[in-house]
Design an enzyme around this catalytic site. Structure first.
Site, PDB file in Angstrom:
ATOM      1  N   ALA A 107       0.823  -1.198   0.000  1.00  0.00           N
ATOM      2  CA  ALA A 107       0.000   0.000   0.000  1.00  0.00           C
ATOM      3  C   ALA A 107       0.869   1.265   0.000  1.00  0.00           C
ATOM      4  CB  ALA A 107      -0.894  -0.004   1.242  1.00  0.00           C
ATOM      5  N   HIS A 126       1.278 -12.480   4.535  1.00  0.00           N
ATOM      6  CA  HIS A 126       1.054 -11.032   4.414  1.00  0.00           C
ATOM      7  C   HIS A 126       2.216 -10.253   5.059  1.00  0.00           C
ATOM      8  CE1 HIS A 126      -2.504  -8.203   3.579  1.00  0.00           C
ATOM      9  NE2 HIS A 126      -1.558  -7.389   3.978  1.00  0.00           N
ATOM     10  N   VAL A 136      11.783 -12.664   1.354  1.00  0.00           N
ATOM     11  CA  VAL A 136      12.749 -12.885   0.260  1.00  0.00           C
ATOM     12  C   VAL A 136      13.656 -11.654   0.155  1.00  0.00           C
ATOM     13  CG1 VAL A 136      13.025 -13.199  -2.226  1.00  0.00           C
ATOM     14  CG2 VAL A 136      11.179 -14.387  -1.008  1.00  0.00           C
TER      15      VAL A 136
HETATM   16  C1  FMN Z   1       3.581  -1.738   3.903  1.00  0.00           C
HETATM   17  C2  FMN Z   1       2.925  -2.959   3.373  1.00  0.00           C
HETATM   18  C3  FMN Z   1       1.672  -2.863   2.789  1.00  0.00           C
HETATM   19  C4  FMN Z   1       1.049  -3.995   2.280  1.00  0.00           C
HETATM   20  N1  FMN Z   1      -0.153  -3.860   1.675  1.00  0.00           N
HETATM   21  C5  FMN Z   1      -0.749  -4.947   1.131  1.00  0.00           C
HETATM   22  C6  FMN Z   1      -1.980  -4.820   0.450  1.00  0.00           C
HETATM   23  O1  FMN Z   1      -2.546  -3.734   0.355  1.00  0.00           O
HETATM   24  N2  FMN Z   1      -2.520  -5.951  -0.071  1.00  0.00           N
HETATM   25  C7  FMN Z   1      -1.923  -7.176   0.034  1.00  0.00           C
HETATM   26  O2  FMN Z   1      -2.454  -8.171  -0.450  1.00  0.00           O
HETATM   27  N3  FMN Z   1      -0.742  -7.313   0.669  1.00  0.00           N
HETATM   28  C8  FMN Z   1      -0.152  -6.229   1.203  1.00  0.00           C
HETATM   29  N4  FMN Z   1       1.056  -6.377   1.834  1.00  0.00           N
HETATM   30  C9  FMN Z   1       1.701  -7.704   1.887  1.00  0.00           C
HETATM   31  C10 FMN Z   1       2.637  -7.934   0.684  1.00  0.00           C
HETATM   32  O3  FMN Z   1       1.899  -8.132  -0.483  1.00  0.00           O
HETATM   33  C11 FMN Z   1       3.515  -9.163   0.872  1.00  0.00           C
HETATM   34  O4  FMN Z   1       2.701 -10.268   1.206  1.00  0.00           O
HETATM   35  C12 FMN Z   1       4.607  -9.007   1.919  1.00  0.00           C
HETATM   36  O5  FMN Z   1       5.030  -7.673   2.041  1.00  0.00           O
HETATM   37  C13 FMN Z   1       5.780  -9.884   1.536  1.00  0.00           C
HETATM   38  O6  FMN Z   1       6.731  -9.861   2.515  1.00  0.00           O
HETATM   39  P1  FMN Z   1       8.098  -8.976   2.454  1.00  0.00           P
HETATM   40  O7  FMN Z   1       7.687  -7.572   2.740  1.00  0.00           O
HETATM   41  O8  FMN Z   1       8.889  -9.613   3.536  1.00  0.00           O
HETATM   42  O9  FMN Z   1       8.721  -9.148   1.089  1.00  0.00           O
HETATM   43  C14 FMN Z   1       1.684  -5.256   2.359  1.00  0.00           C
HETATM   44  C15 FMN Z   1       2.942  -5.344   2.943  1.00  0.00           C
HETATM   45  C16 FMN Z   1       3.569  -4.215   3.436  1.00  0.00           C
HETATM   46  C17 FMN Z   1       4.941  -4.347   4.040  1.00  0.00           C
HETATM   47  O1  173 Z   2      -1.112  -2.678   5.295  1.00  0.00           O
HETATM   48  C1  173 Z   2      -1.425  -3.751   4.756  1.00  0.00           C
HETATM   49  O2  173 Z   2      -0.757  -4.781   4.914  1.00  0.00           O
HETATM   50  C2  173 Z   2      -2.609  -3.847   3.934  1.00  0.00           C
HETATM   51  O3  173 Z   2      -2.823  -4.903   3.422  1.00  0.00           O
HETATM   52  C3  173 Z   2      -3.540  -2.722   3.714  1.00  0.00           C
HETATM   53  C4  173 Z   2      -4.881  -2.986   3.541  1.00  0.00           C
HETATM   54  C5  173 Z   2      -5.780  -1.937   3.364  1.00  0.00           C
HETATM   55  C6  173 Z   2      -5.343  -0.647   3.359  1.00  0.00           C
HETATM   56  C7  173 Z   2      -4.001  -0.392   3.499  1.00  0.00           C
HETATM   57  C8  173 Z   2      -3.101  -1.419   3.642  1.00  0.00           C
END
Ligand code: FMN
Ligand code: 173
Length: 370
Positions: free
Chosen positions: A82, A254, A288
């Site tokens: 995000a 996540h 990763v």
């Molecule tokens: C700041 C942040 C925001 C994220 N927002 C979303 C999101 O909006 N939707 C989603 O499916 N996953 C979200 N994720 C999860 C990532 O898609 C992913 O699963 C995860 O960051 C992978 O791990 P890593 O950060 O260790 O590479 C978010 C992760 C982070 C760190």
């Molecule tokens: O922060 C997150 O991991 C995320 O998935 C998310 C979901 C909705 C709004 C903003 C971030």
């Protein structure tokens, strides 16, 4: 050699921390609860060793993999995260250009601070064949979900990534402590603007909801785009998803931001890969950071891996060029690891090459070793 000390290895998170407001850094870096799942994602890779194979030749390597009918240059994609404009003023546009320039598929998030149409335009201006997928949270109102899907289709996204690990929002300890719950003025979740049920020009909040398998069937009716289920950890869910006709899975906790007691993604991967048995591609993300992590995940059954935070850190410190460099470095690192493991192709990495660190056996007491 000079006498100078090389110093500690570069830590991208630490460099990004210096660029960001503390509450924004914490939002990106943090996880749920005690951040056990967050730590474990990286630590679990550290508990695994790769057994290289020798004398197989190392030339003529090809890191390409095929996913949903497209060739990716490497088994690597940008996971949806995000609010990229909290990391850098160019936000998702910079990420999209960098991903496209390196041939790295991008999953743009529903919670992006740039609308999906603009993200795809930026990617396609860089490479007309750029792969962009849209990540979706099923919304309580069907017409809102339908409109989001339509926007992703019209923008030119080639798959929908439905995140299913968030029936409720994880309890993010750092955000609670920092009181971080809103984007600063001037930034918004642009995909949520002008949706049914909101005033013209206003953005709706992203709702978390407990969707069921029926909702997935509903989504299948709504679009011909391939459906990718993100956030699967239990092998029975993986089996059910394949039987429901999903086109790919992402094994993910996540980034440790939802269930803090969840296993590391790489720990959950082998059982999911076994349950899927090659019927659809299994992707994974979480922790990763280097080529050996990619190789371990592939050996354990992943077709490709996603990176989340590393992209945010690179964006914060170097904008578009920073992300380009980070993605290129990861790919080159993987290519070298593939060679060192005795592989020519990603699929040459096999599960027998993964062993737990630590001695596999203890010599019997009192016995001479030689
Ligand atoms: C700041 C942040 C925001 C994220 N927002 C979303 C999101 O909006 N939707 C989603 O499916 N996953 C979200 N994720 C999860 C990532 O898609 C992913 O699963 C995860 O960051 C992978 O791990 P890593 O950060 O260790 O590479 C978010 C992760 C982070 C760190
Ligand atoms: O922060 C997150 O991991 C995320 O998935 C998310 C979901 C909705 C709004 C903003 C971030």
């Amino acid at each position: 050699m000079t006498g100078a000390h090389a110093g500690p290895p570069h830590d991208p998170a630490e460099s990004a921390r210096e660029e960001l407001r503390p509450e924004h850094y914490d939002y990106f870096a943090g996880g749920a609860g005690e951040e056990t799942a967050l730590r474990e994602n990286e630590d679990a890779f550290g508990r695994l060793a790769l057994l290289p194979r020798v004398l197989r030749g190392g030339a003529d390597r090809d890191t390409r993999v095929s996913v949903l009918g497209r060739q990716w240059p490497a088994p690597l994609f940008v996971a949806p995260t995000a609010f990229h404009r909290l990391a850098h003023p160019d936000g998702e546009l910079a990420t999209a250009r960098a991903a496209a320039a390196t041939g790295t598929p991008l999953v743009t998030g529903m919670a992006a601070t740039t609308a999906v149409a603009d993200v795809v335009t930026a990617a396609r201006e860089t490479d007309p064949d750029a792969v962009v997928w849209f990540q979706l949270y099923l919304q309580p109102e069907h017409e809102v979900t339908a409109e989001l899907v339509l926007r992703a289709e019209r923008a030119g996204c080639s798959a929908l990534v439905v995140t299913v690990d968030s029936p409720v929002f994880g309890r993010r300890t750092r955000d609670l402590r920092n009181g971080f719950h809103d984007l600063p003025p001037g930034l918004a979740a642009e995909n949520m603007r002008d949706l049914p049920g909101a005033a013209p020009g206003a953005t709706r909040d992203i709702a978390m909801r407990s969707a069921g398998w029926d909702d997935l069937a509903g989504l299948r009716e709504l679009t011909d785009l391939p459906l990718v289920l993100k956030g699967v950890l239990h092998p029975e869910d993986a089996r059910a998803a394949v039987e429901q006709g999903v086109d790919a899975l992402v094994v993910s906790n996540h980034g440790g931001r939802q269930l803090d007691a969840a296993p590391a993604s790489v720990e959950a991967l082998p059982a999911v890969a076994e349950a899927v048995a090659g019927r659809v591609p299994v992707l994974m993300d979480g922790g990763v950071r280097r080529g050996t992590d990619i190789a371990l995940a592939l050996a354990l059954g992943a077709r490709a891996v996603g990176v989340g935070r590393p992209v945010l850190w690179a964006l914060a410190t170097g904008g578009e060029a920073g992300v380009r460099e980070a993605l290129t470095a990861l790919r080159e690192d993987f290519d070298q690891v593939l060679a060192l493991c005795g592989g020519h192709r990603p699929q040459d990495l096999t599960a027998d090459q993964v062993v737990p660190r630590g001695l596999p056996y203890q010599p019997r007491r009192g016995e001479r070793a030689w």
